[in-house]
Design an enzyme around this catalytic site. Structure first.
Site, short mmCIF file in Angstrom:
data_model
loop_
_atom_site.label_atom_id
_atom_site.label_comp_id
_atom_site.label_asym_id
_atom_site.label_seq_id
_atom_site.Cartn_x
_atom_site.Cartn_y
_atom_site.Cartn_z
N ASN A 9 56.46 -8.73 77.54
CA ASN A 9 57.07 -9.47 78.64
C ASN A 9 56.66 -8.77 79.92
OD1 ASN A 9 58.64 -10.69 80.54
ND2 ASN A 9 60.61 -10.07 79.67
N HIS A 95 66.46 -14.61 78.81
CA HIS A 95 66.37 -13.17 79.05
C HIS A 95 67.55 -12.72 79.92
CE1 HIS A 95 64.93 -9.30 80.50
NE2 HIS A 95 64.13 -9.30 79.46
N GLU A 97 67.72 -10.93 82.38
CA GLU A 97 67.47 -10.99 83.83
C GLU A 97 67.65 -12.42 84.35
OE1 GLU A 97 63.70 -8.93 83.61
OE2 GLU A 97 64.83 -7.15 82.99
N GLU A 167 68.29 -7.76 72.83
CA GLU A 167 67.98 -6.85 73.93
C GLU A 167 69.28 -6.35 74.55
OE1 GLU A 167 63.67 -7.72 75.38
OE2 GLU A 167 65.12 -8.56 76.76
N SER A 212 63.33 -0.69 76.20
CA SER A 212 62.67 0.63 76.18
C SER A 212 62.00 0.95 74.85
CB SER A 212 63.67 1.73 76.57
OG SER A 212 64.18 1.50 77.87
P1 13P Z 1 61.61 -2.59 78.79
O1 13P Z 1 60.73 -2.46 77.60
O2 13P Z 1 60.92 -2.30 80.09
O3 13P Z 1 62.90 -1.83 78.63
O4 13P Z 1 62.03 -4.14 78.91
C1 13P Z 1 62.52 -4.79 77.80
C2 13P Z 1 62.62 -6.23 78.09
O5 13P Z 1 63.43 -6.67 78.89
C3 13P Z 1 61.69 -7.13 77.40
O6 13P Z 1 62.03 -8.46 77.59
#
Ligand code: 13P
Length: 252
Positions: A9, A95, A97, A167, A212
């Site tokens: 992503n 997601h 976000e 996530e 992460s």
């Molecule tokens: P990171 O791997 O940067 O923590 O992000 C995870 C993520 O939100 C993938 O959609």
């Protein structure tokens, strides 16, 4: 057996130039990734470039969001049909976000999942709790509620055509990964929840871990029985890291 999927992503990162370098790097190492499928989910504006560069390669691609509407006066939005036209197989839906920064509700995420499925895309449906929710001990309630909204809209047959990504919000971009045990516990909960509706769908459902995930923790996470790969943010922007996660997820 579920073939692991490692999906990048990219979020809102990159330029035409850096995207070219990254895609070249991923393509160069993709053949050495046995046992796992690779995909990149890129900003919409890079889709044409990605299609040109990845067509005929083993790497799939997708968008990071879509509209629940098929077309019309929805300024700034992109439809499932548009993604398909650029060769997308996947689209990330819900997601964290999008949920937090754009106020997407469970119902809206469910509608988007349905729109993607109707068009023939494979939605990667994201679920996960915040740190506060984990500390309150309501992780399963939150994840269960997010999952149930999608199940209620598309049914277990529909969910069987999705990928789910767990996530934990507190692990995204923080360098603070869920332990393999913490992640496995929630993945097993998700699979059991789906199994209550349809055991065969649950058995075949890919459940990715995101938050992460890096080359040095991917093998341990992916060794857990209900973790079927990863949704990778930061590490997907470095070709060698992304490939190393792919190799780890594929068991090589
Ligand atoms: P990171 O791997 O940067 O923590 O992000 C995870 C993520 O939100 C993938 O959609």
């Amino acid at each position: 057996m579920r073939k692991p999927l490692v999906a990048g992503n990219w979020k809102m990162n990159g330029t035409r130039e850096s995207a070219r370098t990254l895609l070249d790097g991923i393509k160069a190492g993709a053949m050495a990734v046995n046992g796992a499928e690779l995909a990149v989910c890129v900003p919409f504006v890079f889709l044409q470039q990605v299609q040109e560069m990845l067509a005929g390669s083993p790497i799939a691609w997708g968008g990071q969001d879509l509209s629940k509407e098929p077309k019309g006066a929805f300024t700034g939005d992109v439809s499932a049909a548009m993604l398909l036209e650029f060769g997308c197989r996947y689209v990330i839906v819900g997601h964290s976000e999008r949920r937090t920064l754009h106020g997407e509700s469970d119902a809206e995420v469910a509608e988007k999942t349905a729109a993607a499925l109707e068009a023939g895309l494979t939605p990667i449906v994201c679920v996960g709790e915040t740190l506060e929710e984990r500390e309150q001990g309501v992780t399963n309630d939150v994840v269960g509620r997010q999952l149930d909204a999608v199940l209620a809209r598309v049914g277990s047959a529909g969910l069987g055509r999705c990928v789910v990504a767990y996530e934990p919000v507190w692990a995204i971009g923080t360098g603070r990964t869920a332990t393999p045990e913490q992640a496995q516990e929630v993945h097993a909960f998700i699979r059991a929840r789906v199994a209550a509706d349809d055991a065969a769908v649950a058995e075949g459902l890919k459940i990715l871990y995101g938050g992460s995930m890096k080359p040095d923790n991917a093998a341990e996470l992916c060794a857990k029985p209900d973790i079927d790969g990863g949704l990778i943010g930061g590490a997907s922007l470095v070709a060698e890291d992304f490939l190393a996660i792919g190799r780890a997820a594929g068991g090589n």
